[in-house]
Design an enzyme around this catalytic site. Structure first.
Site, PDB file in Angstrom:
ATOM      1  N   MET A  92       0.831  -1.210   0.000  1.00  0.00           N
ATOM      2  CA  MET A  92       0.000   0.000   0.000  1.00  0.00           C
ATOM      3  C   MET A  92       0.863   1.258   0.000  1.00  0.00           C
ATOM      4  O   MET A  92       0.489   2.277  -0.578  1.00  0.00           O
ATOM      5  CB  MET A  92      -0.946   0.006   1.212  1.00  0.00           C
ATOM      6  CG  MET A  92      -2.018  -1.078   1.174  1.00  0.00           C
ATOM      7  SD  MET A  92      -2.861  -1.320  -0.424  1.00  0.00           S
ATOM      8  CE  MET A  92      -3.595   0.309  -0.700  1.00  0.00           C
TER       9      MET A  92
ATOM     10  N   ASP B 296      -1.802  17.602 -11.345  1.00  0.00           N
ATOM     11  CA  ASP B 296      -1.998  18.963 -10.833  1.00  0.00           C
ATOM     12  C   ASP B 296      -1.140  19.974 -11.586  1.00  0.00           C
ATOM     13  O   ASP B 296      -1.574  21.093 -11.849  1.00  0.00           O
ATOM     14  CB  ASP B 296      -1.641  18.979  -9.335  1.00  0.00           C
ATOM     15  CG  ASP B 296      -1.783  20.356  -8.709  1.00  0.00           C
ATOM     16  OD1 ASP B 296      -2.804  21.019  -8.965  1.00  0.00           O
ATOM     17  OD2 ASP B 296      -0.885  20.767  -7.957  1.00  0.00           O
TER      18      ASP B 296
END
EC number: 4.6.1.17
Lengths: 159, 159, 159, 159, 159, 159
Positions: free
Chosen positions: F114, F129
């Site tokens: 993870m 972004d």
């Protein structure tokens, strides 16, 4: 009645309520937490506090910092640009009680009761942490909202 | 007696205790928080919970996540690589009580009672947040350690 | 010479160094920050400190909490399960100096000098924040590592 | 004079000042940090920077991110919806100095000098972290506010 | 063309764009993430969801909480006082797909597309985490902006 | 089959699995994210990268920092003292693809897949972004685990 739970949508799923259409107003909330211990432990806090004030000072700072992180801790709370947070902590050594009082203020579209309650809770947990070495049965015996103003309607506990 | 406050040094100043010389052992703590409300509010949680479970599910997740951030919230707590955190939440609609029980485990040099207490407190605050729209007088009426094992000595509340 | 910058790989890109093969040892670092101001401002801190100790207490707590978040702030630092953090703050009112000394300890594969330096820096910034209302020209005039033990080689400033 | 410390209340206790009655204005602050090292170390940064720019790029990013977390680090700072943060970092290899300059802007009820100072400090600590493998005596020799506009009165260092 | 990258200044360095001169408007963004797995794994989620809803409930909460931390994760994002965040998660067991849809709203000087995308991404990672014990080849096969309103110009994917 | 979802207990409730009885081993995971855009946008990144490297440098740093916060973002992940995190980002301008590859290592009781996936995802979001000002239809087209070693059994995608 379940549909009155404003954090759940029509399918019962958690959501962050839309506050975009609410008015920006000055909002204020005051919350309290009580930490119960033996008088001897409370006296140790009061005495430890005499020269340097660190037990209660640490709890106050922890509470102020926690208020600013309320929206990280409480999943459906909105992030708020808080105007003010204060946390007071008073020892009643004879009664064996530390009383935490937290106030939060904001100029925003939603209120600050969770910020005041989070500040009070974390300040109380900090007191617990600092005395658990001398007493294990300490209990945070009450966390409650005392008053709230600036939203749709005001609230004062017990009134 | 003030010198028994292990988080204060000889001058009464807050400090994070040195745990470097303590043994790495498996440590466990269980804490509880009670959230008191009217039976009607508790019934709304139980009903809202029936189809999707989100009130209590949200509180459980919030508690688990808060346990992992205990050392950020409680100034003198040590950061710990937690082995496990669980948070259970049960509604007693007739009594108007939600009971939160949080367990934390770690293999480390210091214990996890603050992690269990923080998990229980934040889960309780999350329940509060999710029902405050239907009842304002909700109170977190007790946050306490139930048991603790793996450190210098064990503890069980009430025993 | 650039390849001596251990945080850069062979292409000059930032990386978190692999410490997996290093030994777990007890490591310690001490850092210092000096906050320079007028003697009058330093006297206000000392006086404000007399009854309740909050300026320096707040700085100490802020420094301890910052040490625990070093790996969030300094991009290539490793998260560490700190054994201990202490922050001391002393006022020399005549000289107009607040001296912050921070110590960090860990039992880990890498050292804690950034933790000690971060604690000292944030404690110094907290002092700055609390006196900026009475003096604007305050300066953090030096942040430096004083000593470090437990890694490949020890270090002591000026020796 | 202690009562001039606006972060302390009448009892000398730390508090977050209430800014609710202050005007929302555009506020700006610029801060600087100097990192002193040997010319050889500074040259390694400059050379490492030539192909990929990562030492200074990493410091700039760390500073920008730290500015956004100022209110988590400095206990009595208000959370602010920053309009802009920039961090510049210049190496003077001959002098052995990296100069960090941080600017923060906000449209809010309180200023951003702590955000600029925190950005500069954390960027400087990041430079320190990235060169500590080749030189241990690096020092952050000055962290100071250069200018500030938009509040009750403006400030420019040295003017 | 590089100067069209608004997050880079004239020297190509990363910066947080100044939004101080932009209008405060109501802004909204919707993003989507697809998590692909075998139909058997998707069926396990759906079945596990039947009684308690925890897989998808956990993903929804994780997404909402991540939206609020976008500016901590994405270096050049502005901190925003979000008005609303919702995350929906639907399982198509036959197709072996969990579809996450995240919506964010704010009244601010800049938009919330990164908040919606971050919420969708973290919710998808949470689904991945909760099924990785039964299937290792799960893939987040698409994260994309679906629509965006309230800024200089609107956007709708595929239109 | 639902009981194979190890993050759910026998009642289907989310929980953090107890790893206290697992062995401490060296664990490693590698994950990948693909960011798809027009060749023109990819060329802008490559060109912007030429002199200063900031787009990809920013993405790398964001990914590394996100890996360290995985347990805060993914509710049931364990906090881990990571040994190493690296994030690589390569532009294929002709194909219009930025490929992010993230590696995480730890010596612990549970794995780091993870952490690798979170690093890759946040690095990809950071690229998004930084180019969204020149192209709105950018998509993170795949986030997947490439390999994993050190746990109960190894894994390599496609093998």
């Amino acid at each position: 009645m379940a549909d009155q739970l404003t954090h759940l949508d029509e399918r019962g799923q958690a959501r962050m309520v839309d506050v975009g259409a609410k008015d920006v107003t000055q909002r204020r909330a005051v919350a309290r937490a009580l930490v119960r211990m033996t008088p001897a432990t409370a006296a140790a806090i009061a005495a430890g506090n005499a020269p340097k004030g660190d037990v209660l000072a640490t709890a106050r700072i922890a509470g102020i910092q926690a208020a600013k992180r309320t929206s990280e801790l409480i999943p459906l709370c909105h992030p708020l640009p808080l105007d003010k947070v204060t946390v007071d902590a008073e020892v009643d050594a004879a009664a064996g009680v530390v009383t935490i009082t937290a106030e939060a203020r904001v100029t925003a579209r939603t209120g600050v009761e969770m910020e005041a309650l989070t500040a009070a809770s974390v300040a109380a947990l900090t007191v617990y942490d600092m005395v658990k070495g001398i007493e294990r049965g300490v209990e945070i015996s009450s966390v409650a909202l005392l008053e709230k103003t600036g939203g749709k309607s005001d609230y004062a506990r017990g009134s």
